[in-house]
Motif scaffolding. Structure first.
Motif, PDB file in Angstrom:
ATOM      1  N   ARG A   1       0.816  -1.209   0.000  1.00 24.68           N
ATOM      2  CA  ARG A   1       0.000   0.000   0.000  1.00 24.68           C
ATOM      3  C   ARG A   1       0.855   1.267   0.000  1.00 24.68           C
ATOM      4  O   ARG A   1       0.603   2.182  -0.789  1.00 24.68           O
ATOM      5  CB  ARG A   1      -0.949  -0.014   1.196  1.00 24.68           C
TER       6      ARG A   1
ATOM      7  N   GLU B   1      -9.131  -1.229  -1.054  1.00 24.94           N
ATOM      8  CA  GLU B   1      -9.251  -2.670  -1.213  1.00 24.94           C
ATOM      9  C   GLU B   1     -10.204  -3.287  -0.202  1.00 24.94           C
ATOM     10  O   GLU B   1     -10.768  -4.347  -0.445  1.00 24.94           O
ATOM     11  CB  GLU B   1      -7.873  -3.335  -1.086  1.00 24.94           C
TER      12      GLU B   1
ATOM     13  N   PRO C   1      -9.059   1.720   3.536  1.00 24.73           N
ATOM     14  CA  PRO C   1      -8.358   1.446   2.276  1.00 24.73           C
ATOM     15  C   PRO C   1      -9.318   0.977   1.196  1.00 24.73           C
ATOM     16  O   PRO C   1     -10.292   0.264   1.477  1.00 24.73           O
ATOM     17  CB  PRO C   1      -7.359   0.339   2.660  1.00 24.73           C
TER      18      PRO C   1
ATOM     19  N   GLY D   1      -1.132  -3.457   3.196  1.00 19.14           N
ATOM     20  CA  GLY D   1      -1.789  -3.712   1.927  1.00 19.14           C
ATOM     21  C   GLY D   1      -1.461  -5.097   1.408  1.00 19.14           C
ATOM     22  O   GLY D   1      -0.758  -5.893   2.044  1.00 19.14           O
TER      23      GLY D   1
END
Length: 693
Positions: free
Chosen positions: A195, A391, A389, A248
């Motif tokens: 990330r 995602e 985030p 991430g």
């Protein structure tokens, strides 16, 4: 030019680590000439032959970029015929001109089909060490494991590079500064910090857009990218929050979802500087939203909008379903063996089976449940999701589902565009086009809706974070018919019922539209809106009656919004109390935050040198109850000018840590304050919508 060679106005993409390697191989003398060389090279014609892009550097030397699939994947793919190659400035200038390639987020098969295998797209190349050596990639840690020494070193490197970019500003962040940030981002990716690495690439991409004056550049996006990168590195180094989300993932993971009954909602075009396509939204029986996309890179910006519109007619890649994205937005699917990511993206693996089924109207379940949630609650959900985030963000968390009544148009400022205003349960909302590109249908459809004040619509839009309620329209449908009030007897006291006295506009769509319109892909026609006779006339028609005081823009020196000549049905909007929308001078802080990004640390230090300017800004913030904002503004300006000097008074280079910390604090405060003002704007119910004969 041979038959196999064609002229091309675009350059291929290049991997970020290639840029770092090629620029890092230049001598200090050539690095000073890099920006000028890149500007000259960008003006030269490019010829493409298969996977090779050729540029004539001069009469004797030719530059060749070998880019299979349109992407330069290693520095051996950049060849120059000059005498100084490979350590020449031409190779570095070429990778500086090329756009940065994006990592493809391919699905990870669920279960343990990939157990023991390295994820696709994750390179095992060595990363440059802090001292110039190489380090092998570290083993992947557990989801919430503490940082390893390799991760900590990579984060410190990335944080210093990001601080240098902030201190230099857009004007000073040339190719060498960008390459250093890309080098630090690549090192972070090899350490498993995906990330932060992606955030570094995003910052460089937006800096390039700002320096080249690309039309889709927005300063707010650049500021947000720099803030996110510094937030990530600071939070990871200091151990704030769970490290799993901050680290991430290399790829988007998909989990088994079993059998799904999907009902299409709407489709929207996707248009960025590098990609174009369509994104279709669907809701399942439980009310959860899912998406399926058809997005591809584009090589020519002029063809991007037609590519996005054309993607709506392409087949949905899900099992054996034989329907386009436009059709799916109005139909349904029965899916077996479905896979879905955390953010609602549907997988299209070989084991997924799907057949076409009937859709559902927006007024029927399960779609109707999306409109049952109060507007203020939806806004709170959207603002909260913005901190998660991407995602892991639930699909549709930034979407609002509202029933509105159009009020008409009101100008925005002295020379601003006309805005469409609507009433939503007593709250006046400004409706805007979701995308301003003229090749998309958003702006034309909004201009047509302006001509129909009184039209009741059920809409889907994306929240625009502003102090006053604003929504970017994505799709519309006729609103459900409310029970008409009982009308008094014709010979009785009072007047006839409203619907008998004056006609109201209505949306009458063709049968193939299934009662809804994808505003970015499909164009409304004049015949689709049935206007009463008294509404017939030129468009756009202004908003009748006085405009609420809270819709005035306090930042405009001249704001002519006010009473306008009546047109259409006698609908008026008035504010019960103008004091419910206080003038909060947030711009006094945010403009300094933006000034630091554009001009860098020196510009901010010089810009605050005017006598009394900083004190006056701080006094205004304190008078508005923003004492913390005034304190942060003073600290930011003080840190910008507080640079160490040697005995001769010359500025000594430092790590910019104090300045970066002060900037990040001010930027985060401005973000939280903007979110609070947005939530407060939607929560206020001060407007009263009345209808008169």
């Amino acid at each position: 030019m041979t038959a196999s060679m064609e002229a091309d106005t675009t350059w291929p993409a290049v991997r970020p680590e290639v840029v770092a390697e090629v620029v890092g191989g230049l001598s200090a003398r050539l690095q000073k000439r890099l920006d000028g060389a890149a500007a000259k090279l960008a003006a030269r014609p490019v010829e493409r032959s298969g996977d090779d892009w050729r540029v004539a550097v001069d009469e004797e030397a030719e530059l060749v970029l070998h880019a299979p699939g349109g992407v330069v994947v290693d520095q051996a793919g950049v060849r120059c015929g000059c005498l100084l190659a490979p350590a020449c400035v031409h190779r570095a200038a070429a990778v500086t001109v090329c756009r940065l390639a994006e990592d493809e987020q391919e699905p990870v098969p669920p279960a343990d089909a990939t157990a023991g295998a390295a994820p696709e797209g994750v390179t095992t190349a060595a990363a440059p060490a802090e001292a110039g050596g190489e380090q092998p990639p570290a083993a992947a840690p557990g989801p919430d494991a503490p940082l390893t020494p390799a991760e900590s070193a990579a984060l410190r490197h990335l944080h210093r590079a990001a601080a240098a970019v902030l201190a230099a500003g857009v004007g000073g962040a040339g190719a060498v500064v960008q390459a250093e940030l890309l080098r630090a981002g690549h090192r972070a990716r090899l350490a498993g910090l995906h990330r932060p690495s992606a955030a570094a690439v995003a910052v460089v991409t937006r800096i390039r857009a700002a320096r080249s004056g690309e039309p889709d550049h927005r300063l707010a996006d650049l500021v947000a990218a720099v803030r996110e990168l510094l937030e990530l590195t600071t939070a990871l180094v200091n151990g704030h929050g769970g490290t799993a989300d901050l680290r991430g993932t290399a790829r988007q993971t998909y989990a088994e979802a079993g059998g799904l009954r999907l009902y299409g909602l709407f489709s929207e075009p996707v248009l960025t500087a590098t990609h174009a396509g369509v994104l279709t939204w669907a809701v399942d029986a439980t009310g959860r939203l899912s998406t399926i996309a058809e997005v591809m890179p584009h090589a020519d910006a002029t063809a991007a909008a037609p590519q996005a519109v054309g993607a709506g007619g392409r087949a949905v890649r899900l099992g054996d379903a034989l329907l386009s994205h436009r059709e799916f937005s109005r139909a349904g699917l029965v899916v077996q063996g479905a896979t879905r990511s955390a953010n609602g993206r549907l997988g299209a693996g070989a084991s997924v089976k799907a057949v076409r089924a009937a859709g559902a109207a927006w007024t029927a379940e399960p779609a109707a449940g999306l409109w049952a949630e109060p507007a203020a609650t939806q806004v709170e959900r959207a603002l909260s999701a913005a901190t998660v985030p991407y995602e892991s963000r639930p699909a549709g968390s930034d979407l609002l589902f509202l029933d509105v009544t159009l009020l008409g148009a009101a100008p925005h400022g002295a020379a601003g565009p006309v805005r469409l205003l609507a009433d939503c349960d007593g709250l006046v909302v400004a409706l805007r086009a979701a995308h301003d590109h003229p090749g998309l249908a958003f702006r034309g459809n909004l201009a047509l809706l302006v001509t129909a004040p009184g039209l009741r619509l059920r809409v889907i839009g994306r929240l625009e974070r502003a102090a006053r309620p604003e929504l970017r329209l994505l799709a519309v449908a006729p609103a459900p018919v409310a029970p008409a009030p009982l009308a008094p007897a014709p010979d009785g006291p009072g007047q006839a019922g409203l619907h008998e006295q004056v006609g109201l506009p209505s949306l009458a769509l063709p049968a193939d539209r299934a009662g809804r319109v994808n505003l970015g892909l499909e164009r409304l026609q004049t015949a689709d809106i049935s206007l009463p006779e008294r509404l017939a006339g030129p468009f756009p028609q202004p908003l009748p009656g006085p405009v609420p005081e809270r819709l005035h823009d306090p930042t405009d020196p001249v704001d002519p919004v006010g009473p306008m000549a009546p047109a259409g049905p006698a609908v008026s909007v008035r504010a019960s109390d103008g004091s419910d929308a206080p003038d909060v001078p947030v711009h006094l802080l945010t403009r300094r935050v933006e000034q630091a990004v554009t001009g860098g640390r020196p510009a901010l230090a010089l810009g605050t040198g005017k006598a009394g300017t900083l004190d006056a800004d701080g006094a205004r913030l304190r008078a508005a109850g923003l004492a913390t904002g005034a304190l942060l503004l003073g600290g930011l300006c003080a840190a910008a000018g507080d640079q160490p000097r040697d005995v001769f008074g010359r500025v000594v280079a430092d790590d910019h840590e104090a300045f970066t910390t002060a900037w990040l604090a001010a930027a985060c405060y401005g973000e939280e304050l903007a979110s609070a003002l947005c939530a407060g704007g939607w929560a206020r119910q001060g407007e009263e919508v009345t209808s008169a004969p």
